[in-house]
Design a protein around this motif. Structure first.
Motif, PDB file in Angstrom:
ATOM      1  N   GLU A 135      10.098  -5.470  -5.459  1.00 47.50           N
ATOM      2  CA  GLU A 135       9.423  -4.286  -5.984  1.00 47.50           C
ATOM      3  C   GLU A 135       8.765  -4.524  -7.341  1.00 47.50           C
ATOM      4  O   GLU A 135       7.818  -3.815  -7.710  1.00 47.50           O
ATOM      5  CB  GLU A 135      10.415  -3.132  -6.105  1.00 47.50           C
TER       6      GLU A 135
ATOM      7  N   LYS B 214      15.526 -10.358   1.404  1.00 44.13           N
ATOM      8  CA  LYS B 214      14.549 -10.118   2.444  1.00 44.13           C
ATOM      9  C   LYS B 214      15.212 -10.163   3.805  1.00 44.13           C
ATOM     10  O   LYS B 214      16.138 -10.898   4.006  1.00 44.13           O
ATOM     11  CB  LYS B 214      13.417 -11.158   2.376  1.00 44.13           C
TER      12      LYS B 214
ATOM     13  N   VAL C 100      10.407  -4.433  -1.458  1.00 43.68           N
ATOM     14  CA  VAL C 100      11.844  -4.443  -1.235  1.00 43.68           C
ATOM     15  C   VAL C 100      12.521  -4.016  -2.527  1.00 43.68           C
ATOM     16  O   VAL C 100      12.401  -4.687  -3.553  1.00 43.68           O
ATOM     17  CB  VAL C 100      12.345  -5.850  -0.826  1.00 43.68           C
ATOM     18  N   HIS C 101      13.228  -2.898  -2.478  1.00 41.98           N
ATOM     19  CA  HIS C 101      13.900  -2.384  -3.668  1.00 41.98           C
ATOM     20  C   HIS C 101      15.276  -3.021  -3.799  1.00 41.98           C
ATOM     21  O   HIS C 101      16.030  -3.116  -2.827  1.00 41.98           O
ATOM     22  CB  HIS C 101      14.032  -0.867  -3.583  1.00 41.98           C
TER      23      HIS C 101
ATOM     24  N   TRP D  66       7.694  -9.130   3.081  1.00 40.47           N
ATOM     25  CA  TRP D  66       8.474  -8.311   2.159  1.00 40.47           C
ATOM     26  C   TRP D  66       8.399  -8.953   0.774  1.00 40.47           C
ATOM     27  O   TRP D  66       8.589 -10.167   0.627  1.00 40.47           O
ATOM     28  CB  TRP D  66       9.924  -8.220   2.615  1.00 40.47           C
TER      29      TRP D  66
ATOM     30  N   ILE E  20       5.133  -5.358   1.802  1.00 38.08           N
ATOM     31  CA  ILE E  20       6.094  -4.269   1.864  1.00 38.08           C
ATOM     32  C   ILE E  20       7.094  -4.446   0.724  1.00 38.08           C
ATOM     33  O   ILE E  20       7.775  -5.472   0.643  1.00 38.08           O
ATOM     34  CB  ILE E  20       6.833  -4.268   3.208  1.00 38.08           C
TER      35      ILE E  20
ATOM     36  N   ALA F  65       8.497  -1.235   7.549  1.00 37.39           N
ATOM     37  CA  ALA F  65       8.224  -2.347   8.461  1.00 37.39           C
ATOM     38  C   ALA F  65       8.222  -1.927   9.928  1.00 37.39           C
ATOM     39  O   ALA F  65       7.437  -2.463  10.726  1.00 37.39           O
ATOM     40  CB  ALA F  65       9.251  -3.458   8.255  1.00 37.39           C
TER      41      ALA F  65
ATOM     42  N   SER G 111      14.048   1.492   2.344  1.00 39.27           N
ATOM     43  CA  SER G 111      12.639   1.857   2.483  1.00 39.27           C
ATOM     44  C   SER G 111      11.813   0.720   3.061  1.00 39.27           C
ATOM     45  O   SER G 111      10.799   0.949   3.718  1.00 39.27           O
ATOM     46  CB  SER G 111      12.058   2.290   1.130  1.00 39.27           C
ATOM     47  N   ALA G 112      12.223  -0.521   2.826  1.00 39.84           N
ATOM     48  CA  ALA G 112      11.506  -1.663   3.386  1.00 39.84           C
ATOM     49  C   ALA G 112      11.571  -1.639   4.908  1.00 39.84           C
ATOM     50  O   ALA G 112      10.599  -1.954   5.593  1.00 39.84           O
ATOM     51  CB  ALA G 112      12.084  -2.972   2.850  1.00 39.84           C
TER      52      ALA G 112
END
Length: 230
Positions: free
Chosen positions: A65, A230, A90-91, A62, A88, A105, A100-101
């Motif tokens: 973003e 994370k 992470v927002h 992760w 991936i 995943a 969304s992450a």
């Protein structure tokens, strides 16, 4: 496996092993196939490099973003790098965007891939191990995969917070893998939140047993700029 990651396994991973000569313990707990989550303590940006070189399979990390939306030459470089490594985003804005992450995943894990998560949510500011956030448990329950505890020792000396380039100090890093934690026993728990907390605490105790770090029963303070949660 993304092309850039394959190149890294053939170039960066051997260079790390040759240059730093990290000690690897518990390698028998690394799955040869199938989905799993690596959950480790987080002392340095270098943690991901040493974990990736020790595992030998593609791991989806992760990443905040910011790396996916930069502009200019550097922005293009990081967007290409993150995409090539299968990272991936992470927002950090919270809400639906932050979830969304997890959405990204879970398919990776169900398809037999590996994902690395740092339950503390950020790098430790003082070398101690802080209370874990429950995202790792919710991810394991959602994908029905085991969690493999990871203990990093010495990476903060190789690349301290604020240092851009790792220093070459062979033999100071140890990567320990613990016995996989199966989450099946919590699948039918009456309270999902209680189950997630119990799993996370179990993971953090396993990490502490690997590293010997002092445990702090509160969340680590978030950095004003730096790692995404994370």
């Amino acid at each position: 496996m993304p092309v850039l990651y394959t190149v890294g396994l053939w170039t960066v991973a051997p260079a790390i092993k040759l240059g730093w000569r990290p000690t690897i313990e518990g390698a028998e707990h690394i799955p040869a196939t199938g989905g799993a989550i690596f959950a480790g303590n987080h002392l340095s940006v270098a943690d991901e490099l040493f974990l990736g070189s020790a595992v030998g399979r593609h791991i989806s990390f992760w990443a905040k973003e910011d790396y996916f939306v930069g502009t200019g030459v550097s922005g293009l470089f990081f967007r290409t790098l993150m995409g090539g490594l299968g990272a991936i985003p992470v927002h950090r804005s919270g809400g639906r965007a932050a979830l969304s992450a997890f959405d990204a995943a879970i398919p990776v894990l169900k398809e037999g891939g590996l994902v690395a998560v740092y339950p503390e949510g950020t790098r430790s500011p003082d070398g101690r191990l802080y209370r874990g956030r429950t995202g790792v448990a919710r991810l394991a329950l959602g994908a029905d995969v085991p969690i493999i505890p990871v203990g990093m020792i010495g990476t903060e000396k190789v690349q301290p917070i604020g240092q851009a380039i790792p220093s070459l100090k062979p033999g100071q890093v140890t990567v320990k893998f613990g016995k996989p934690i199966e989450v099946g026993a919590w699948k039918d728990a009456e309270s999902a939140s209680t189950a997630a907390r119990e799993i996370t605490d179990t993971v953090m105790m396993a990490i502490q047993a690997l590293t010997g770090q002092e445990y702090v029963s509160r969340y680590a303070p978030k950095r004003s700029s730096g790692d995404a949660e994370k």
